[in-house]
Design a protein around this motif. Structure first.
Motif, PDB file in Angstrom:
ATOM      1  N   HIS A   1       0.814  -1.223   0.000  1.00  0.00           N
ATOM      2  CA  HIS A   1       0.000   0.000   0.000  1.00  0.00           C
ATOM      3  C   HIS A   1       0.844   1.268   0.000  1.00  0.00           C
ATOM      4  CE1 HIS A   1      -3.502  -2.444   0.112  1.00  0.00           C
ATOM      5  NE2 HIS A   1      -2.894  -3.181   1.028  1.00  0.00           N
TER       6      HIS A   1
ATOM      7  N   CYS B   1      -7.514   1.420  -4.930  1.00  0.00           N
ATOM      8  CA  CYS B   1      -7.168   0.218  -4.167  1.00  0.00           C
ATOM      9  C   CYS B   1      -8.227   0.025  -3.070  1.00  0.00           C
ATOM     10  CB  CYS B   1      -5.783   0.431  -3.548  1.00  0.00           C
ATOM     11  SG  CYS B   1      -5.211  -0.921  -2.520  1.00  0.00           S
TER      12      CYS B   1
ATOM     13  N   CYS C   1      -7.869  -0.299  -0.135  1.00  0.00           N
ATOM     14  CA  CYS C   1      -7.462   0.426   1.079  1.00  0.00           C
ATOM     15  C   CYS C   1      -7.900   1.891   1.038  1.00  0.00           C
ATOM     16  CB  CYS C   1      -5.949   0.338   1.283  1.00  0.00           C
ATOM     17  SG  CYS C   1      -5.004   1.504   0.286  1.00  0.00           S
TER      18      CYS C   1
ATOM     19  N   GLN D   1      -6.709   4.260  -1.171  1.00  0.00           N
ATOM     20  CA  GLN D   1      -5.779   5.100  -1.924  1.00  0.00           C
ATOM     21  C   GLN D   1      -5.845   4.734  -3.407  1.00  0.00           C
ATOM     22  OE1 GLN D   1      -1.932   5.948   0.522  1.00  0.00           O
ATOM     23  NE2 GLN D   1      -2.184   3.737   0.448  1.00  0.00           N
TER      24      GLN D   1
ATOM     25  N   CYS E   1      -1.741   2.107  -5.450  1.00  0.00           N
ATOM     26  CA  CYS E   1      -0.847   1.337  -4.571  1.00  0.00           C
ATOM     27  C   CYS E   1      -0.071   0.312  -5.397  1.00  0.00           C
ATOM     28  CB  CYS E   1      -1.655   0.564  -3.534  1.00  0.00           C
ATOM     29  SG  CYS E   1      -2.454   1.612  -2.327  1.00  0.00           S
TER      30      CYS E   1
END
Ligand SMILES: [Zn+2]
Length: 315
Positions: A164, A174, A176, A178, A181
């Motif tokens: 990440h 992504c 996550c 963001q 990544c």
């Protein structure tokens, strides 16, 4: 005699191995991982353990320690699996549950970290080595760090979560939250997605297939893009921790030497630009682990051994 059991619990298979203190293998069993809730997963793990013990002609009470590697966030002090998405486990006291059922101390650690420990001990058979990073490239990407011969976990157990780190701010979203990544470029599912978006759909399903299409400009460009991202990841861990070796493992690296050569080509391009990188990033710093050895399982045995040592009475 001390007997140790190592367990490597993956999203698809669970592997168990019993060894004595000299690492002679007494039993080795591989089963599909049972998913469908904590109880089902635990039943599957117990069945694998029992079969391995049978093969070794041992009872649970003869084991000193069980070392367990599992994907996700783990609290090593308590053996609690905080989050293992693929296995459907959340805040699950795996170490405690296994220990209760078998009557044996259990040590639990994140699987990539144990693979780093295993890779370190496999490589120091051939060379003196003080530090190593193991980068696992599979469904996700993460690194495990062994510094001064010891596993390094970081302040919150997240050291090495390089999957990440953003490599392209305009890149894909992504999970996550963001954009761009490393995982969105070079992990297995990302490679598959890029193949599906290219003209190669139907001709390739993996990086190995892309390597076999060498000479096809689209395939070559995709391989170079993945290799470039992985070469940057290697540079990050080398520059951040100055590790002596970077070992590569995980499903994507089964593509073998073809992929390693593509990564070397990207590293060579980085070296062209900089004397600093010429010093820090020679090809020899990066190595593929030999096939046929599961570093995660070996790391689990090593964790069991280290835990057993600490449990010995002190005089
Ligand atoms: Zn991410």
């Amino acid at each position: 005699m001390i007997y140790l059991l190592g367990l490597d619990i993956g999203g698809t298979k669970t592997e168990a191995l019993v060894a004595d203190e000299r690492f002679n293998v007494l039993g080795h069993v591989v089963h599909s991982t049972r998913v469908g809730g904590p109880d089902e997963t635990l039943r599957g793990i117990l069945a694998t353990v029992e079969e391995t013990l049978q093969e070794s002609s041992l009872s649970p009470s003869q084991l000193s320690v069980i070392g367990v590697g599992i994907p996700g966030q783990v609290k090593p002090e308590t053996g609690e699996v905080q989050f293992a998405v693929n296995l459907g486990l959340e805040a699950y006291p795996l170490g405690h549950a296994l220990s209760e059922m078998l009557g044996v101390p259990v040590a639990v650690e994140n699987d990539v970290r144990l693979a780093a420990l295993g890779a370190y001990h496999l490589l120091i058979r051939q060379q003196t080595l003080n530090s190593l990073a193991y980068i696992s490239v599979g469904t996700g990407i993460a690194a495990g760090l062994v510094l001064n011969g010891q596993l390094y976990r970081g302040a919150s157990g997240m050291a090495g979560e390089i999957g990440h780190i953003v490599i392209n701010e305009q890149g894909e979203l992504c999970p996550c939250g963001q954009r761009g990544c490393l995982e969105t470029v070079a992990a297995g599912p990302a490679i598959m997605r890029q193949i599906e978006q290219s003209g190669l759909v139907g001709q390739a399903r993996s990086i190995s297939d892309l390597l076999a299409l060498r000479g096809n400009p689209e395939a070559d460009a995709l391989v170079a893009q993945v290799a470039h991202a992985l070469a940057r990841a290697i540079q990050w861990v080398v520059m951040a921790c100055d590790v002596e070796r970077v070992a590569l493992g995980g499903g994507v690296t089964k593509a073998g030497l073809g992929l390693l050569h593509a990564i070397h080509a990207e590293m060579a391009a980085f070296r062209e630009e900089s004397a600093l990188i010429r010093m820090m990033l020679p090809d020899e710093r990066v190595t593929l682990l030999p096939e046929g050895i599961n570093p995660g399982l070996y790391g689990a045995i090593r964790l069991a051994q280290e835990t057993a040592k600490h449990k010995e009475p002190r005089h």
